[in-house]
Design an enzyme around this catalytic site. Structure first.
Site, mmCIF file in Angstrom:
data_model
loop_
_atom_site.group_PDB
_atom_site.id
_atom_site.type_symbol
_atom_site.label_atom_id
_atom_site.label_comp_id
_atom_site.label_asym_id
_atom_site.label_seq_id
_atom_site.Cartn_x
_atom_site.Cartn_y
_atom_site.Cartn_z
ATOM 1 C CE LYS A 13 -4.927 -2.965 -7.987
ATOM 2 N NZ LYS A 13 -5.387 -3.562 -6.708
ATOM 3 N NE ARG A 87 -9.388 -6.879 -11.013
ATOM 4 C CZ ARG A 87 -9.382 -5.658 -10.470
ATOM 5 N NH1 ARG A 87 -9.067 -4.606 -11.166
ATOM 6 N NH2 ARG A 87 -9.696 -5.512 -9.200
ATOM 7 N NE ARG A 126 -11.074 0.752 -1.487
ATOM 8 C CZ ARG A 126 -10.568 -0.025 -2.443
ATOM 9 N NH1 ARG A 126 -9.391 0.245 -2.983
ATOM 10 N NH2 ARG A 126 -11.231 -1.098 -2.833
ATOM 11 N NE ARG A 160 -14.615 -0.006 -4.752
ATOM 12 C CZ ARG A 160 -13.529 -0.559 -5.240
ATOM 13 N NH1 ARG A 160 -12.433 0.163 -5.407
ATOM 14 N NH2 ARG A 160 -13.521 -1.837 -5.556
ATOM 15 N NE ARG A 171 -13.125 -6.188 -4.502
ATOM 16 C CZ ARG A 171 -13.177 -5.228 -3.562
ATOM 17 N NH1 ARG A 171 -14.113 -5.283 -2.623
ATOM 18 N NH2 ARG A 171 -12.333 -4.239 -3.583
HETATM 19 P P1 ADP Z 1 -9.747 -2.817 -6.172
HETATM 20 O O1 ADP Z 1 -9.202 -1.393 -6.195
HETATM 21 O O2 ADP Z 1 -10.397 -3.131 -4.876
HETATM 22 O O3 ADP Z 1 -8.743 -3.812 -6.650
HETATM 23 P P2 ADP Z 1 -11.137 -2.137 -8.619
HETATM 24 O O4 ADP Z 1 -11.689 -0.788 -8.408
HETATM 25 O O5 ADP Z 1 -9.883 -2.254 -9.428
HETATM 26 O O6 ADP Z 1 -10.951 -2.841 -7.213
HETATM 27 O O7 ADP Z 1 -12.215 -3.083 -9.292
HETATM 28 C C1 ADP Z 1 -13.524 -3.198 -8.776
HETATM 29 C C2 ADP Z 1 -14.293 -4.261 -9.565
HETATM 30 O O8 ADP Z 1 -14.380 -3.859 -10.937
HETATM 31 C C3 ADP Z 1 -13.651 -5.632 -9.604
HETATM 32 O O9 ADP Z 1 -14.008 -6.413 -8.473
HETATM 33 C C4 ADP Z 1 -14.228 -6.199 -10.905
HETATM 34 O O10 ADP Z 1 -15.575 -6.613 -10.730
HETATM 35 C C5 ADP Z 1 -14.246 -4.984 -11.804
HETATM 36 N N1 ADP Z 1 -12.987 -4.817 -12.577
HETATM 37 C C6 ADP Z 1 -12.080 -3.798 -12.454
HETATM 38 N N2 ADP Z 1 -11.065 -3.955 -13.329
HETATM 39 C C7 ADP Z 1 -11.314 -5.103 -14.013
HETATM 40 C C8 ADP Z 1 -10.618 -5.818 -15.030
HETATM 41 N N3 ADP Z 1 -9.444 -5.380 -15.528
HETATM 42 N N4 ADP Z 1 -11.189 -6.964 -15.496
HETATM 43 C C9 ADP Z 1 -12.354 -7.413 -15.017
HETATM 44 N N5 ADP Z 1 -13.057 -6.806 -14.049
HETATM 45 C C10 ADP Z 1 -12.549 -5.642 -13.542
HETATM 46 P P1 ADP Z 2 -6.116 -0.679 -4.481
HETATM 47 O O1 ADP Z 2 -6.249 0.406 -5.527
HETATM 48 O O2 ADP Z 2 -4.938 -1.568 -4.735
HETATM 49 O O3 ADP Z 2 -7.368 -1.452 -4.272
HETATM 50 P P2 ADP Z 2 -6.044 1.548 -2.571
HETATM 51 O O4 ADP Z 2 -4.961 2.452 -3.067
HETATM 52 O O5 ADP Z 2 -7.438 1.969 -2.805
HETATM 53 O O6 ADP Z 2 -5.781 0.046 -3.093
HETATM 54 O O7 ADP Z 2 -5.770 1.338 -1.001
HETATM 55 C C1 ADP Z 2 -6.667 0.563 -0.197
HETATM 56 C C2 ADP Z 2 -6.823 1.236 1.167
HETATM 57 O O8 ADP Z 2 -5.589 1.137 1.899
HETATM 58 C C3 ADP Z 2 -7.146 2.723 1.124
HETATM 59 O O9 ADP Z 2 -8.012 3.024 2.194
HETATM 60 C C4 ADP Z 2 -5.780 3.418 1.304
HETATM 61 O O10 ADP Z 2 -5.912 4.691 1.948
HETATM 62 C C5 ADP Z 2 -5.046 2.426 2.201
HETATM 63 N N1 ADP Z 2 -3.604 2.337 1.916
HETATM 64 C C6 ADP Z 2 -2.999 2.377 0.692
HETATM 65 N N2 ADP Z 2 -1.664 2.194 0.797
HETATM 66 C C7 ADP Z 2 -1.416 2.010 2.132
HETATM 67 C C8 ADP Z 2 -0.219 1.768 2.896
HETATM 68 N N3 ADP Z 2 0.986 1.637 2.309
HETATM 69 N N4 ADP Z 2 -0.337 1.645 4.235
HETATM 70 C C9 ADP Z 2 -1.554 1.741 4.832
HETATM 71 N N5 ADP Z 2 -2.712 1.984 4.186
HETATM 72 C C10 ADP Z 2 -2.656 2.121 2.837
#
Ligand code: ADP
Ligand code: ADP
Ligand code: ZN
Length: 215
Positions: A13, A87, A126, A160, A171
């Site tokens: 995302k 979420r 990541r 992270r 998660r």
């Molecule tokens: P990822 O990119 O791995 O999906 P995020 O950076 O979006 O993770 O979120 C990291 C953490 O922040 C989540 O595990 C949760 O604890 C909190 N968080 C983020 N967005 C939300 C949301 N919309 N509602 C509740 N908790 C959230």
């Molecule tokens: P999210 O925001 O959904 O948690 P991220 O954009 O942070 O996901 O991506 C998670 C990890 O996967 C990062 O290390 C990113 O560089 C890698 N990644 C993202 N998209 C792809 C893809 N299409 N193929 C392989 N690796 C990817």
């Protein structure tokens, strides 16, 4: 145009949101980034959310809806990309109401589908640039020069605290329990577009572009 990128942790995302910002001048609203900012600022709210995030649980709806409402009030001419929000169903309802108050609507919800096995590899590899937010991966998207950000030249590369397998399991559980019902919610509203998130980054971008052109 206002869009949601919906998908489990590691689906890509943030990576795709940054591309849309570059290409379409949209504004990325990542509640994860906002919450990490709050925790590093050391406010009382920041301290409260830090423990919840480290456990891999969801922060309360009240807190994240408050953060989003503040950003929406600032407006965005190119539209908003919601990344990691909503979420829960309560968050989805709140977003709909906030947009309606502004005379705006949601134009598309992009569900990025990636299977759990791939997510473990994505999350454990990541790292991000602490200065410009660029997202990297040890195997699939390394920096050109080791230890240096391609986009801004910074050497402030970070991992992270919650990007480990144990936290990911928690998660993912939260995702399936509380977030995946949003897929049906937006399908019923006629907003849902499903994209295969397993392809390479440019291929996924192409599929998202096609979905938005159809929205
Ligand atoms: P990822 O990119 O791995 O999906 P995020 O950076 O979006 O993770 O979120 C990291 C953490 O922040 C989540 O595990 C949760 O604890 C909190 N968080 C983020 N967005 C939300 C949301 N919309 N509602 C509740 N908790 C959230
Ligand atoms: P999210 O925001 O959904 O948690 P991220 O954009 O942070 O996901 O991506 C998670 C990890 O996967 C990062 O290390 C990113 O560089 C890698 N990644 C993202 N998209 C792809 C893809 N299409 N193929 C392989 N690796 C990817
Ligand atoms: Zn950088």
């Amino acid at each position: 145009m206002n869009i949601i990128l919906l998908g489990p942790p590691g689906a890509g995302k943030g990576t795709q949101a940054r591309k849309l910002v570059e290409e379409r001048g949209m504004v990325q609203l990542s509640t994860g980034d906002m919450l990490r900012e709050a925790r590093s600022s050391g406010t009382e709210m920041g301290q409260r959310v830090a423990q919840v995030m480290d456990r891999g649980e969801l922060v309360t709806d009240e807190i994240v809806i408050g953060l989003i409402a503040e950003k929406l009030a600032q407006g965005a001419t190119g539209g908003f990309i919601f990344d990691g929000f909503p979420r829960t169903l309560a968050q989805a309802d709140a977003l709909g109401a906030l947009l309606a108050e502004m005379g705006q609507k949601l134009d598309a919800v992009i569900e990025m589908r990636v299977d759990d096995a791939a997510l473990v590899a994505r999350i454990t590899g990541r790292f991000t640039c602490g200065d410009c937010g660029e997202v990297y991966h040890d195997q699939t998207r390394p920096t050109k020069v080791e230890g240096v950000c391609d986009s801004c030249g910074s050497s402030n590369l970070k991992r992270r605290a919650d990007d480990n397998e144990e936290s990911l399991r928690q998660r993912l559980m939260e995702y399936y329990k509380k977030t995946s019902p949003l897929i049906g919610y937006y399908y019923a509203k006629g907003n849902l577009h499903v994209v295969d998130g397993l392809g390479e980054i440019p291929a996924v971008s192409g599929d998202i572009k096609a979905a938005l052109d159809n929205a």
